[in-house]
Scaffold this active site. Structure first.
Site, PDB file in Angstrom:
ATOM      1  CG  ASP A  93      44.882  64.322  67.638  1.00 19.13           C
ATOM      2  OD1 ASP A  93      45.610  64.106  68.354  1.00 19.13           O
ATOM      3  OD2 ASP A  93      43.531  63.735  67.774  1.00 19.13           O
ATOM      4  CE  LYS A 141      48.887  69.863  69.221  1.00 18.64           C
ATOM      5  NZ  LYS A 141      47.759  69.024  68.668  1.00 18.64           N
ATOM      6  N   GLY A 189      48.907  63.224  72.286  1.00 17.85           N
ATOM      7  CA  GLY A 189      49.620  62.022  71.519  1.00 17.85           C
ATOM      8  C   GLY A 189      50.141  62.797  70.644  1.00 17.85           C
ATOM      9  CG  HIS A 190      52.138  65.995  70.797  1.00 21.79           C
ATOM     10  ND1 HIS A 190      52.689  67.272  71.250  1.00 21.79           N
ATOM     11  CD2 HIS A 190      50.908  66.128  70.711  1.00 21.79           C
ATOM     12  CE1 HIS A 190      51.690  67.830  71.814  1.00 21.79           C
ATOM     13  NE2 HIS A 190      50.467  67.179  71.496  1.00 21.79           N
ATOM     14  CD  GLN A 203      45.221  68.530  75.326  1.00 21.33           C
ATOM     15  OE1 GLN A 203      45.538  69.530  76.183  1.00 21.33           O
ATOM     16  NE2 GLN A 203      45.797  67.360  75.252  1.00 21.33           N
TER      17      GLN A 203
HETATM   18  P1  GDP Z   1      49.787  66.235  67.148  1.00 19.68           P
HETATM   19  O1  GDP Z   1      48.779  65.597  68.416  1.00 19.68           O
HETATM   20  O2  GDP Z   1      49.021  67.222  66.861  1.00 19.68           O
HETATM   21  O3  GDP Z   1      51.114  65.848  67.234  1.00 19.68           O
HETATM   22  O4  GDP Z   1      49.191  64.998  66.083  1.00 19.68           O
HETATM   23  P2  GDP Z   1      49.201  63.237  66.173  1.00 19.68           P
HETATM   24  O5  GDP Z   1      50.472  62.869  66.082  1.00 19.68           O
HETATM   25  O6  GDP Z   1      48.154  63.025  67.183  1.00 19.68           O
HETATM   26  O7  GDP Z   1      48.531  63.059  64.720  1.00 19.68           O
HETATM   27  C1  GDP Z   1      49.236  63.432  63.487  1.00 19.68           C
HETATM   28  C2  GDP Z   1      49.404  62.102  62.686  1.00 19.68           C
HETATM   29  O8  GDP Z   1      49.498  62.412  61.283  1.00 19.68           O
HETATM   30  C3  GDP Z   1      50.605  61.453  63.027  1.00 19.68           C
HETATM   31  O9  GDP Z   1      50.574  60.101  62.911  1.00 19.68           O
HETATM   32  C4  GDP Z   1      51.634  62.082  62.040  1.00 19.68           C
HETATM   33  O10 GDP Z   1      52.847  61.472  62.059  1.00 19.68           O
HETATM   34  C5  GDP Z   1      51.002  62.262  61.050  1.00 19.68           C
HETATM   35  N1  GDP Z   1      51.492  63.365  60.202  1.00 19.68           N
HETATM   36  C6  GDP Z   1      52.029  64.627  60.390  1.00 19.68           C
HETATM   37  N2  GDP Z   1      52.247  65.315  59.275  1.00 19.68           N
HETATM   38  C7  GDP Z   1      51.658  64.602  58.202  1.00 19.68           C
HETATM   39  C8  GDP Z   1      51.522  64.625  56.799  1.00 19.68           C
HETATM   40  O11 GDP Z   1      51.727  65.853  56.383  1.00 19.68           O
HETATM   41  N3  GDP Z   1      51.283  63.787  56.154  1.00 19.68           N
HETATM   42  C9  GDP Z   1      50.781  62.534  56.549  1.00 19.68           C
HETATM   43  N4  GDP Z   1      50.250  61.663  55.643  1.00 19.68           N
HETATM   44  N5  GDP Z   1      50.948  62.415  57.900  1.00 19.68           N
HETATM   45  C10 GDP Z   1      51.374  63.416  58.912  1.00 19.68           C
HETATM   46  P1  IMO Z   2      46.853  66.328  70.950  1.00 17.14           P
HETATM   47  O1  IMO Z   2      47.735  67.140  71.959  1.00 17.14           O
HETATM   48  C1  IMO Z   2      42.783  65.569  70.198  1.00 17.14           C
HETATM   49  C2  IMO Z   2      39.875  65.500  73.587  1.00 17.14           C
HETATM   50  C3  IMO Z   2      39.163  64.159  74.129  1.00 17.14           C
HETATM   51  C4  IMO Z   2      37.739  64.798  74.524  1.00 17.14           C
HETATM   52  C5  IMO Z   2      38.447  66.102  75.205  1.00 17.14           C
HETATM   53  C6  IMO Z   2      38.603  65.846  76.756  1.00 17.14           C
HETATM   54  O2  IMO Z   2      47.507  64.991  70.783  1.00 17.14           O
HETATM   55  O3  IMO Z   2      46.295  67.054  69.905  1.00 17.14           O
HETATM   56  P2  IMO Z   2      40.327  65.114  78.137  1.00 17.14           P
HETATM   57  O4  IMO Z   2      40.880  63.694  78.453  1.00 17.14           O
HETATM   58  O5  IMO Z   2      41.421  66.113  77.893  1.00 17.14           O
HETATM   59  O6  IMO Z   2      39.790  65.624  79.344  1.00 17.14           O
HETATM   60  O7  IMO Z   2      39.469  64.908  76.864  1.00 17.14           O
HETATM   61  O8  IMO Z   2      39.541  66.568  74.566  1.00 17.14           O
HETATM   62  N1  IMO Z   2      41.507  65.580  73.812  1.00 17.14           N
HETATM   63  C7  IMO Z   2      42.059  65.378  72.340  1.00 17.14           C
HETATM   64  N2  IMO Z   2      41.849  65.335  71.110  1.00 17.14           N
HETATM   65  N3  IMO Z   2      43.964  65.582  70.526  1.00 17.14           N
HETATM   66  C8  IMO Z   2      44.446  65.623  71.808  1.00 17.14           C
HETATM   67  O9  IMO Z   2      45.704  65.875  72.048  1.00 17.14           O
HETATM   68  C9  IMO Z   2      43.618  65.676  72.997  1.00 17.14           C
HETATM   69  N4  IMO Z   2      43.478  65.683  74.132  1.00 17.14           N
HETATM   70  C10 IMO Z   2      42.302  65.595  74.545  1.00 17.14           C
HETATM   71  O10 IMO Z   2      39.164  63.546  72.953  1.00 17.14           O
HETATM   72  O11 IMO Z   2      37.029  65.103  73.586  1.00 17.14           O
HETATM   73 MG    MG Z   3      47.668  63.921  69.039  1.00 18.26          MG
END
Ligand code: GDP
Ligand code: IMO
Ligand code: MG
Length: 432
Positions: free
Chosen positions: A13, A16, A40-41, A222
């Site tokens: 999270d 990416k 979840g991107h 991840q």
């Molecule tokens: P990922 O799994 O690495 O793609 O990240 P996620 O989407 O799960 O979580 C990142 C969250 O932060 C998302 O809701 C993005 O829209 C948000 N985000 C990304 N970059 C920034 C930033 O620079 N500032 C803020 N406030 N939010 C951001």
């Molecule tokens: P992105 O790509 C954050 C965590 C789960 C749990 C562990 C194992 O959005 O960064 P799983 O279902 O993969 O067997 O769970 O990994 N986990 C993540 N945490 N971001 C993710 O993906 C994750 N995908 C799995 O919360 O601790």
């Molecule tokens: Mg994510």
């Protein structure tokens, strides 16, 4: 012509999706190499929000090819749902998406055995996303999984499925669970027919594309600390999220990779169980969660929040060989008067250099902090480094100096343009 890997430097999270979407303008192909719909991107384009799970973030750019590599585990029902959601908003998914014929399939019984394991009082509760990811990889490594190539062949799937279903049902029965899944074969054969036109030998496709001068970006899911080998085992996911997984998970030869880019938040979060040395359990953790909207994009679970962890970042930089680091969510710290940074770990009063391999040890490390002044003004949406307040620039320099990794880009908001690529950096060259 450079091909790059963009991956998580922490526990996932890191932002990416936003970064891959931004850079995808300059690449021809974006490929996922591991994980599944546990990812979840999130990508914001204007007022539209997209949460990509299995499909690479490059799909949002018309004309770009998105590849689901052989290292990914594909839940056909989740994939079709994601495709249809994107199609409803006008994205031409079926012409832009290629799915590896060697990727493995997640079937309903995988979710069932994962639930049994997670609910069992005798087993470590990992706090998984409950998507069947771990059990699907178990079948892959156990050499009994079903690959997409067999899944889309009605005869091969019908032949392989019953024995696997029987095995999993036996496990369920041992735990007193009975299931109603008589229609699964039929339902999934129908899904297979819909997926079939998108299936390719994506390893051949990627290597041919590179030979023809196309640029490829590999998108990690991840983060390195969730990697099956390098993460906080057993509190990890079941795939190779670190850079090494990018080649095995796509078939793109290691000699074709020109740069490896880590993405990290300006602080750190974790979802699920496992040790977290710099976790902030006081009011700062809550403030960061609120300011950063730190709730899972897939499961909605509150993310655990803490301070930037230098030893952890140095470790993930080492195992990935980062050329450059992207620091996201700087704006989330805008209202923190004093920012703590974990600069070292101590165990039993002794400073330690290396990441302890056992979670029991990592759970009892004491984080050693340094405090740096906050900037107490808005950086939200800033696009130029020179526009950042001095204390924010100092914070970025501090992270660069302590981690020993170039900071090549800073993100100050969820949208594409709320980003600055720093001049003269290796990152600028790699994406240029
Ligand atoms: P990922 O799994 O690495 O793609 O990240 P996620 O989407 O799960 O979580 C990142 C969250 O932060 C998302 O809701 C993005 O829209 C948000 N985000 C990304 N970059 C920034 C930033 O620079 N500032 C803020 N406030 N939010 C951001
Ligand atoms: P992105 O790509 C954050 C965590 C789960 C749990 C562990 C194992 O959005 O960064 P799983 O279902 O993969 O067997 O769970 O990994 N986990 C993540 N945490 N971001 C993710 O993906 C994750 N995908 C799995 O919360 O601790
Ligand atoms: Mg994510």
């Amino acid at each position: 012509m450079s091909n790059i890997i963009v991956l998580g430097a922490q526990w996932g999270d890191e932002g990416k999706g936003k970064i891959v979407d931004l850079f995808s303008e300059r690449f021809d192909i974006v490929a996922r190499y591991q994980g599944g719909h546990n990812a979840g991107h999130t990508v914001y384009i204007g007022s539209n929000k997209y949460v990509l799970k299995l499909i690479p973030s490059g799909i949002l750019r018309p004309g770009k090819l998105a590849v689901i590599g052989n290292g990914v585990v594909v839940d056909p029902a989740a994939l079709m749902e994601e495709i249809e959601t994107l199609e409803r908003v006008g994205i031409d998914v079926r012409t832009q998406l290629a799915i590896s014929n060697r990727a493995h399939v997640i079937l309903p019984y995988h979710r069932l055995v994962e639930k049994i394991s997670e609910d069992s009082p005798d087993r470590v509760k990992i706090g998984t996303t409950a998507r069947g990811i771990g059990p699907a990889y178990e079948d892959k490594i156990g050499r009994r999984g079903i690959r997409i190539a067999d899944f889309i062949d009605p005869k091969a799937f019908a032949q392989a499925y019953p024995a696997l279903r029987r095995d999993k049902q036996a496990v369920a029965r041992a735990f007193g669970i009975t299931t109603q899944d008589d229609d699964v074969l039929e339902r999934y054969q129908e899904l297979a027919g819909r997926i079939k036109p998108m299936v390719r030998d994506t390893a051949v496709l990627l290597n041919d594309a590179v030979r023809a001068g196309k640029r490829v970006m590999l998108e990690g899911a991840q983060g390195t600390m969730l990697d099956i080998d390098h993460g906080t085992y057993p509190f990890v996911t079941s795939s190779s999220a670190a850079a090494g997984g990018a080649c095995t998970g796509t078939g793109l030869a290691p000699t074709r990779i020109n740069g490896i880019i880590g993405v990290s938040k300006a602080y750190i979060t974790r979802v699920g169980g496992g040790p977290f040395p710099s976790e902030s359990l006081d009011s700062y953790g809550d403030r960061i969660r609120k300011a950063g909207n730190e709730f899972g994009s897939v499961t909605g679970r509150p993310r655990r929040c803490g301070w930037f962890d230098v030893p952890l970042l140095k470790y993930t930089a080492a195992v990935n060989g980062f050329d450059s680091l992207i620091v996201t969510k700087l704006d989330v710290l805008d209202e923190i008067e004093e920012i703590k940074v974990c600069v070292a770990y101590k165990i039993d009063g002794e400073l330690i250099e290396d990441m302890p391999p056992r979670v029991e040890d990592l759970a009892r490390v004491e984080a050693v902090y340094e405090t740096v002044p906050g900037w107490m003004s808005s950086t939200h949406g800033a696009k130029r480094y020179q526009d950042l307040p001095l204390a924010a620039k100092n914070y970025v320099s501090f992270l660069q100096e302590r981690t020993g990794v170039e900071v090549g880009c800073v993100s100050t908001g969820p949208e594409r343009n709320q980003t600055m690529v720093l001049r003269g950096t290796r990152l600028e060259k790699l994406i240029g």
